[in-house]
Design an enzyme around this catalytic site. Structure first.
Site, PDB file in Angstrom:
ATOM      1  N   TRP A   1       0.824  -1.215   0.000  1.00 61.42           N
ATOM      2  CA  TRP A   1       0.000   0.000   0.000  1.00 61.42           C
ATOM      3  C   TRP A   1       0.859   1.267   0.000  1.00 61.42           C
ATOM      4  O   TRP A   1       0.334   2.362  -0.027  1.00 61.42           O
ATOM      5  CB  TRP A   1      -0.911   0.017   1.226  1.00 61.42           C
ATOM      6  CG  TRP A   1      -0.186  -0.316   2.495  1.00 61.42           C
ATOM      7  CD1 TRP A   1       0.544   0.531   3.291  1.00 61.42           C
ATOM      8  CD2 TRP A   1      -0.090  -1.605   3.108  1.00 61.42           C
ATOM      9  NE1 TRP A   1       1.082  -0.140   4.354  1.00 61.42           N
ATOM     10  CE2 TRP A   1       0.710  -1.459   4.276  1.00 61.42           C
ATOM     11  CE3 TRP A   1      -0.612  -2.867   2.795  1.00 61.42           C
ATOM     12  CZ2 TRP A   1       0.993  -2.536   5.110  1.00 61.42           C
ATOM     13  CZ3 TRP A   1      -0.322  -3.928   3.622  1.00 61.42           C
ATOM     14  CH2 TRP A   1       0.467  -3.753   4.771  1.00 61.42           C
TER      15      TRP A   1
ATOM     16  N   CYS B   1      20.538   2.947  14.793  1.00 57.78           N
ATOM     17  CA  CYS B   1      19.459   3.936  14.837  1.00 57.78           C
ATOM     18  C   CYS B   1      19.960   5.326  14.435  1.00 57.78           C
ATOM     19  O   CYS B   1      20.951   5.815  14.992  1.00 57.78           O
ATOM     20  CB  CYS B   1      18.859   3.999  16.243  1.00 57.78           C
ATOM     21  SG  CYS B   1      17.521   5.215  16.378  1.00 57.78           S
TER      22      CYS B   1
ATOM     23  N   ASP C   1       1.247   5.562  16.311  1.00 61.28           N
ATOM     24  CA  ASP C   1       0.780   4.205  16.596  1.00 61.28           C
ATOM     25  C   ASP C   1       1.693   3.607  17.661  1.00 61.28           C
ATOM     26  O   ASP C   1       2.505   4.313  18.283  1.00 61.28           O
ATOM     27  CB  ASP C   1       0.753   3.357  15.319  1.00 61.28           C
ATOM     28  CG  ASP C   1       2.155   3.052  14.776  1.00 61.28           C
ATOM     29  OD1 ASP C   1       3.149   3.615  15.298  1.00 61.28           O
ATOM     30  OD2 ASP C   1       2.254   2.246  13.837  1.00 61.28           O
TER      31      ASP C   1
ATOM     32  N   GLU D   1      -4.544   0.980   6.902  1.00 58.94           N
ATOM     33  CA  GLU D   1      -4.471   1.479   8.276  1.00 58.94           C
ATOM     34  C   GLU D   1      -5.550   0.852   9.158  1.00 58.94           C
ATOM     35  O   GLU D   1      -5.309   0.530  10.317  1.00 58.94           O
ATOM     36  CB  GLU D   1      -4.576   2.999   8.304  1.00 58.94           C
ATOM     37  CG  GLU D   1      -3.337   3.718   7.779  1.00 58.94           C
ATOM     38  CD  GLU D   1      -2.101   3.455   8.609  1.00 58.94           C
ATOM     39  OE1 GLU D   1      -2.223   3.035   9.771  1.00 58.94           O
ATOM     40  OE2 GLU D   1      -0.991   3.665   8.087  1.00 58.94           O
TER      41      GLU D   1
ATOM     42  N   TYR E   1      -6.194   8.490  15.311  1.00 61.19           N
ATOM     43  CA  TYR E   1      -5.020   7.899  14.672  1.00 61.19           C
ATOM     44  C   TYR E   1      -5.213   7.745  13.161  1.00 61.19           C
ATOM     45  O   TYR E   1      -4.365   8.184  12.362  1.00 61.19           O
ATOM     46  CB  TYR E   1      -4.672   6.531  15.272  1.00 61.19           C
ATOM     47  CG  TYR E   1      -3.675   5.818  14.396  1.00 61.19           C
ATOM     48  CD1 TYR E   1      -2.342   6.230  14.373  1.00 61.19           C
ATOM     49  CD2 TYR E   1      -4.069   4.819  13.523  1.00 61.19           C
ATOM     50  CE1 TYR E   1      -1.427   5.641  13.518  1.00 61.19           C
ATOM     51  CE2 TYR E   1      -3.158   4.218  12.657  1.00 61.19           C
ATOM     52  CZ  TYR E   1      -1.837   4.635  12.661  1.00 61.19           C
ATOM     53  OH  TYR E   1      -0.938   4.059  11.796  1.00 61.19           O
TER      54      TYR E   1
END
Length: 365
Positions: free
Chosen positions: A31, A216, A154, A53, A136
């Protein structure tokens, strides 16, 4: 390293660093429009973003992928989804769980088709006005599909932001603080990619256990990394013990191999889904768990018990089976070979399999 306080801004442009990482390491999702494709002018399809979603709530990416593909095959556009029978939508959703999402999915598609001419609103407020779309989802669709500067948060983003700022107050009470931090970090340029980058960072690097902090892009500004204790975050309130509920389920089979099914009421747990007859258990009360509570008289034989864990309680159903002629009981009789196509939630598939072990085999004969 000197620790920053929560009120101090990060020392670098975190969005810039995160987006640079995302451009190189983003996940390829069915998507999603990749950064390269977006740069070339491709735009996200709001229908695809909204559908994914809704499916992804309380569910993993790997679990969602085949359902997403199936829905696009059956209903390529939101208008076609709106025109589809609700029973077919529920059947296609079966197994994905949290079935209120499927009912709201259909209601939302209907609203987009009838009230908005098949075009999704392009703002958070407009999206939030649709059935089943909350804070959300409205933020996610607004940012990813329409490039609005919306703060998307989320579970993955909660974990990243709680570690970045070492937020000590427990969830869910700390959510407003976290969302305020996300809003401050979200750039006006590429807010959709930023939201997806935060999700990808949480899913692949800033994981719940053993986060790969060395990889990270935000580690230089992460307070939890500086404190050498990232796994402590996010702090969560102590969970209450999950109650156990009891009930019984009854699998009636004719000599021709047809199983008695019925449809649950539209509201409440598993609303609108298909089931075999069961007793009146709920999340709050037990139902009968003996053959005395069967829907009609027959030679009911016990087949054991299945256990199914819902979000807020554990359900234990005693399973009974009877070979019987068709009776005038409520519901309908469905051939065993057609069961896979019915809107049976996972708990009902467990029940039927307990009574008829080969019911969902590819070649039951």
């Amino acid at each position: 390293m000197m620790l920053q306080t929560l009120s101090q801004p990060p020392s670098r442009n975190l969005a810039e660093h995160l987006l640079a990482w995302y451009d190189r390491h983003h996940r390829e999702l069915p998507w999603r429009v990749s950064p390269a494709a977006a740069k070339a002018g491709k735009r996200a399809d709001p229908y695809h973003i909204w559908l994914s979603e809704v499916m992804l709530q309380q569910t993993t990416v790997q679990a969602v992928k085949p359902y997403f593909a199936k829905f696009l095959t059956l209903w390529p556009t939101v208008g076609e989804l709106a025109a589809g029978p609700v029973e077919d939508v529920m059947a296609a959703w079966a197994g994905l769980g949290y079935y209120a999402r499927a009912r709201n999915l259909k209601k939302c598609a209907d609203a987009v088709a009838t009230l908005h001419g098949g075009v999704f609103p392009d703002t958070e407020d407009g999206l939030r006005s649709l059935p089943g779309i909350g804070d959300y989802t409205s933020a996610a669709v607004a940012a990813i599909a329409f490039n609005r500067q919306a703060a998307v948060m989320d579970g993955n983003v909660e974990r990243v932001i709680s570690r970045l700022y070492a937020i000590d107050s427990p969830l869910p009470g700390s959510k407003p603080t976290m969302k305020a931090k996300v809003a401050l970090l979200t750039p006006a340029d590429r807010p959709g990619d930023f939201a997806q980058a935060m999700m990808d960072l949480g899913a692949t690097i800033c994981t719940p256990k053993r986060p790969a902090c060395a990889l990270c892009p935000l580690r230089e500004d992460c307070l939890a990394f500086a404190e050498h204790d990232p796994e402590r975050f996010p702090v969560k309130a102590k969970k209450k013990d999950r109650p156990v509920r009891l009930g019984a389920a009854f699998v009636a089979v004719t000599p021709e191999g047809e199983v008695l099914l019925r449809r649950r009421v539209e509201t409440g747990l598993l609303g609108g889904m298909t089931e075999v007859p069961t007793t009146a258990w709920t999340a709050r009360i037990d139902g009968g768990d003996t053959a005395e509570h069967a829907p009609f008289e027959a030679a009911w034989e016990p087949c054991g018990t299945i256990i199914h864990v819902f979000t807020h309680f554990e359900l234990r159903l005693a399973v009974f089976r009877a070979r019987t002629e068709k009776s005038p009981a409520d519901g309908w009789w469905e051939p065993v070979e057609n069961l896979e196509a019915q809107a049976l939630p996972t708990v009902m598939k467990k029940v039927i399999t307990q009574a008829l072990p080969l019911a969902f085999a590819k070649n039951p004969n």
